[in-house]
Every structure is written in structure tokens, then in C-alpha cells.
Enzyme design. Sequence first.
Site, PDB file in Angstrom:
ATOM      1  N   ASP A  45       0.339  -1.293   0.223  1.00 13.97           N
ATOM      2  CA  ASP A  45       0.337   0.118   0.133  1.00 13.97           C
ATOM      3  C   ASP A  45       0.971   0.828   0.138  1.00 13.97           C
ATOM      4  O   ASP A  45       1.747   1.257   0.244  1.00 13.97           O
ATOM      5  CB  ASP A  45      -0.540   0.492   1.544  1.00 13.97           C
ATOM      6  CG  ASP A  45      -1.777  -0.660   0.847  1.00 13.97           C
ATOM      7  OD1 ASP A  45      -2.632  -1.374   0.216  1.00 13.97           O
ATOM      8  OD2 ASP A  45      -2.549  -1.236   2.213  1.00 13.97           O
ATOM      9  N   LYS A  65      -3.615   4.593  -3.884  1.00 16.68           N
ATOM     10  CA  LYS A  65      -3.520   5.517  -5.321  1.00 16.68           C
ATOM     11  C   LYS A  65      -1.868   5.851  -5.127  1.00 16.68           C
ATOM     12  O   LYS A  65      -2.722   7.922  -6.036  1.00 16.68           O
ATOM     13  CB  LYS A  65      -4.053   6.368  -3.955  1.00 16.68           C
ATOM     14  CG  LYS A  65      -5.230   5.403  -3.537  1.00 16.68           C
ATOM     15  CD  LYS A  65      -6.216   6.122  -2.378  1.00 16.68           C
ATOM     16  CE  LYS A  65      -7.344   5.354  -2.195  1.00 16.68           C
ATOM     17  NZ  LYS A  65      -6.995   4.431  -1.414  1.00 16.68           N
ATOM     18  N   MET A 171      -6.430   9.173  10.140  1.00 17.06           N
ATOM     19  CA  MET A 171      -6.928   9.219   9.119  1.00 17.06           C
ATOM     20  C   MET A 171      -7.398  11.377   8.840  1.00 17.06           C
ATOM     21  O   MET A 171      -9.262  11.324   9.307  1.00 17.06           O
ATOM     22  CB  MET A 171      -8.253   8.725   8.418  1.00 17.06           C
ATOM     23  CG  MET A 171      -7.425   7.401   7.805  1.00 17.06           C
ATOM     24  SD  MET A 171      -8.994   6.381   7.591  1.00 17.06           S
ATOM     25  CE  MET A 171      -8.930   4.865   8.794  1.00 17.06           C
TER      26      MET A 171
HETATM   27  N1  SAH Z   1      -3.145   0.369   9.651  1.00 14.89           N
HETATM   28  C1  SAH Z   1      -2.446   0.995   9.568  1.00 14.89           C
HETATM   29  C2  SAH Z   1      -3.846   2.554   9.310  1.00 14.89           C
HETATM   30  C3  SAH Z   1      -4.740   2.806   8.154  1.00 14.89           C
HETATM   31  S1  SAH Z   1      -5.203   4.312   8.116  1.00 14.89           S
HETATM   32  C4  SAH Z   1      -2.225   0.832  11.214  1.00 14.89           C
HETATM   33  O1  SAH Z   1      -2.526   0.429  12.049  1.00 14.89           O
HETATM   34  O2  SAH Z   1      -1.456   2.405  11.357  1.00 14.89           O
HETATM   35  C5  SAH Z   1      -4.593   5.640   7.444  1.00 14.89           C
HETATM   36  C6  SAH Z   1      -4.579   6.353   8.711  1.00 14.89           C
HETATM   37  O3  SAH Z   1      -3.333   5.811   9.911  1.00 14.89           O
HETATM   38  C7  SAH Z   1      -2.924   8.040   8.179  1.00 14.89           C
HETATM   39  O4  SAH Z   1      -4.437   8.225   7.834  1.00 14.89           O
HETATM   40  C8  SAH Z   1      -3.056   7.978   9.290  1.00 14.89           C
HETATM   41  O5  SAH Z   1      -3.661   8.975  10.214  1.00 14.89           O
HETATM   42  C9  SAH Z   1      -2.362   7.135   9.800  1.00 14.89           C
HETATM   43  N2  SAH Z   1      -0.824   6.572   9.687  1.00 14.89           N
HETATM   44  C10 SAH Z   1      -0.303   5.951   8.809  1.00 14.89           C
HETATM   45  N3  SAH Z   1       1.082   6.078   8.754  1.00 14.89           N
HETATM   46  C11 SAH Z   1       1.727   6.953   9.946  1.00 14.89           C
HETATM   47  C12 SAH Z   1       2.629   8.085  10.019  1.00 14.89           C
HETATM   48  N4  SAH Z   1       3.830   7.587   9.824  1.00 14.89           N
HETATM   49  N5  SAH Z   1       2.482   8.926  11.048  1.00 14.89           N
HETATM   50  C13 SAH Z   1       0.850   9.188  10.764  1.00 14.89           C
HETATM   51  N6  SAH Z   1      -0.035   8.711  11.294  1.00 14.89           N
HETATM   52  C14 SAH Z   1       0.161   7.875  10.266  1.00 14.89           C
END
Ligand code: SAH
Length: 458
Positions: A45, A65, A171
Site C-alpha cells: 500500500d 493511490k 485519517m
Molecule cells: N493500518 C494503519 C492505519 C491505516 S489508516 C496502522 O495501523 O497504522 C491510515 C492512517 O494511518 C493515516 O491517515 C494516518 O492517520 C495514520 N498513519 C499511518 N502511518 C502514519 C505515520 N507514519 N504517521 C502518522 N500517521 C500515520
Amino acid sequence: MPENQTETAPKKGYVYIAGAGPGDPELLTMKAHRVLRDADVILYDDLVSPDLVEQYPGEKIYTGKRKDSHHFEQDEINQEIVRHALRGRTVVRLKGGDPFIFGRGGEEISTLRQHGIGYEIIPGITAAHGASAYTEIPLTMRKVSSSVAFCTGHPVNKIQVPDTDTIVYYMVASSVHDVLDMVAAKGRSGSTKVAVVQHATRYNQQVFTGTLDEFRSRERAVYSPALLIIGDNIAQFIESSWYSKKKKVLMAGGESRRYGDAGYVRIPFPCRKSATADLEAVKACMEGLDDYSMLFFQNKSSVKYFFKYLFEHGRDVRHLAPMSICTPSQAAAAELATYGIIPDFCLESHSWAGLSGLLCKEGIENEQVLLPFTGNVDEAMVGELRDAGNKVTPLGVFVHAPQQEEASIDLAFIDEIYFASPGCVRNFRAMYTSIPERIILTPADDRTAEEMRKQFGR
Ligand code: SAH
């Protein structure tokens, strides 16, 4: 089932739904690393760094995307996982963070269940845990916070404000203000502490802190990827967290032991030229082999790559039968022998200047020459073939193209750049016209130092 049926029944593959962690590649679990090493196919992803997947040999399929690629809908991703698994392949579906925290892992396993495909789930470090550790903001803390909730800021009509001491919103790229308004509307005091952590655990991690009221009056509304943390645990935050104190070193073109200690964050930057071929041109040639009367191999590796594409296009040596085969290289002739071919002409010559004499001696003229090459085409050789009255079509079967990832690293967060070779300096120069003065430049050796002076004047 009779024995012979068992043998012919197609074997179903196996799927690992794995978390890649929040960004720092070292936060991958050892189990995820092991299955990635053995994977035939890796579907990854947006939030998974391409550098991380590049290390593994399996076929990589990007399902995010990015503007320049096909946009995959979730249904299509599910179908893609199933398609590879049904062909008997080992598939790793790699997701940012943890697959079961806003990761749609649940939907993917229900598709796998429907198709009777075996799977495992490998947890990952979710963004909230990464952000918490790398900013020194504990999510729970005795006397301050005894409960924490993970929520989503998207879609806006699904925003919830649970009654926990700490709330972490995922998000929130464009909905920070909507979330904060909802939190205020729920009666939380305007002095409640708020933090936004952007790019958590990555070299460009940034933390913005303030109170609920302050954030609501700030104009900036878009942070991505970012988490919004709300709660008094944020009072623990200090500007100089352990992670912010580390020197961020860009490893341009290779690693060096000198950055082995704990004071550095090493950011790999391959900086190499990536090897590709003009696949359209290769396809046209493979489909139009009849147009050529001679194959002229520039070197050994051009043989290897030519045959790779020949086979990939469903052809074999029999399709080359009408052509004469020629090479100026003994090594290429030896490589041709491994495909069962003895070249018609092995024009061994100690200098290219001698080639025209050999062409004349062998009567090589008026030929339609297809000339597969790797690296750079030898213009002198092409010239001599043309001067002898041949029509030459060079075909790059393995050529070097400058890395496409232009300026993907934000130098504003970098303290030092280590250059592994002069070539890396030149490639870097093609991507960045200048380097801020405050960044320390460290060459691997004298030749690299010289190139650094030439390209960057220091
Ligand atoms: N499965 C992922 C979340 C996916 S949803 C997890 O467990 O972290 C996507 C959201 O995750 C983003 O919009 C953001 O809010 C958060 N996110 C993912 N990686 C991030 C990072 N390195 N720093 C801050 N937010 C992050």
C-alpha cells in the site's frame, strides 16, 4: 480421491496479511521479514515504503493511490490476492501499521475464507504506537490517562468522541478541524492538550502541539499522514525527544559502518540508476523478428537479456533460424553456446577500428541488423556496421535510466549526506540542484570528494 487426481489438482497458495509498521523499516516484525523473504508476490500500500519492499525478491504490486499508477479499489485488491493465491503462489499482503487497525484486513480475510484459501495474519506496529514511542507521548499514564481509544476522522459523519482520557484519531488529513469541533462540542475544555504527529517514526517526523482552542483557531488544516492525539498525557511531550535528537543521515548509494552507533538515523537512498529496458521497443522487436536478417550481440549480457525477453514473448531459438548471428565478443559467443547456438561470425578484434575490415572480409553488408545491447550502445560499432551498408536497429535490453524518484527526500530534515561513490554524487546532482549549506557532506573516498567539489562546489 484417486491418487492421480491429487497430483493434478492445482495447489492453492497461501496468503499472509502482514503489517509493515508505521514507517521506520526497523519496526517490521521478524516474522513479517521472514515471510516477505519467501514471498512470490507482495501487494503493498501507500503507507509502506517502496524501499522496504525493494529488498525482497518477489514480484511487487503496488495497490495504493499514487497518481502515476492504476488506482485499485478494495474489491480489485481482494480479487488480485485471490488470483495469485489460486495460482499456487505465496502472497504477502503488506499494509502500513497493523492490518486490523483501519487496515481493511477484515475484508480481505473474508474473501479468502470464501475461496477456501489458507492465510495467516501478522500484526504490525500501528501508527499510534509508533507515534507515541517516537515522540515520548505515553498513551496511558498513571494518574493522567487510564484509557485510550483509537478513532477515525474519516468520513466526517462517522467521527466519534469516546469518553476516554486519551483519544487517537487516524485519517485526519483534511478533517482535523471537524474532529476538534466535535471534541469541543462534546464538552471537553478548551485547554485540553492536543498533538498532531505527522510522518511518525520517519526521518521527517514532525510534532505540533497546543490546546484544543489554539488548534481550532489555527489556519493549517491538512496534515498527512498524521495522527491527532487528544488528552492530558500530551503534557509529557518535550521538543527534544530521543528521536528528534538523532542525526538524520542520507546514505546516498550505499551504507557505511561509520554511522553504526545509536546517534544516527540512517536513511537509505539508493541513488543508483535503475536498470530497465524500453519494453515497448523490446515487444515490437520480438514480434517483428522476421524483419531482421542478422542478430548482432554487443556483449555477453546482451545475449542473456535478449533471450530472457525472447522466452517471455513465447518464442525460442527456432524463431532465430532464418537470421545469421554475429558478435565481436568471445564471451558473448560462449554465452550463445549455452543456448545451443554457434555464431555464424565471431568477429574477434582487438580494437573497434578493426571491425570494418572484418565486416568487409566476411561480406557483411546490406543486412537488416538487430543489435541488442546492455548499458550504452557502442556508437562506434553501430557506425561501422552502417558504413558497411547495413541497416542497424539498436535494442536496449538492459539500460540504465536515472532514478525516477526525483527529490523524494525532503532535505529540510537531513543533517548529513554520505556519498558512496562519484556516480552517486552525479545522480544526486541530477535530482537536487543544490544542497543547503548546513548539511554536512561526507564522501566515501578521494574520487567521490573530487566529484562532490565538481558538482556542488564543496
Ligand atoms: N493500518 C494503519 C492505519 C491505516 S489508516 C496502522 O495501523 O497504522 C491510515 C492512517 O494511518 C493515516 O491517515 C494516518 O492517520 C495514520 N498513519 C499511518 N502511518 C502514519 C505515520 N507514519 N504517521 C502518522 N500517521 C500515520
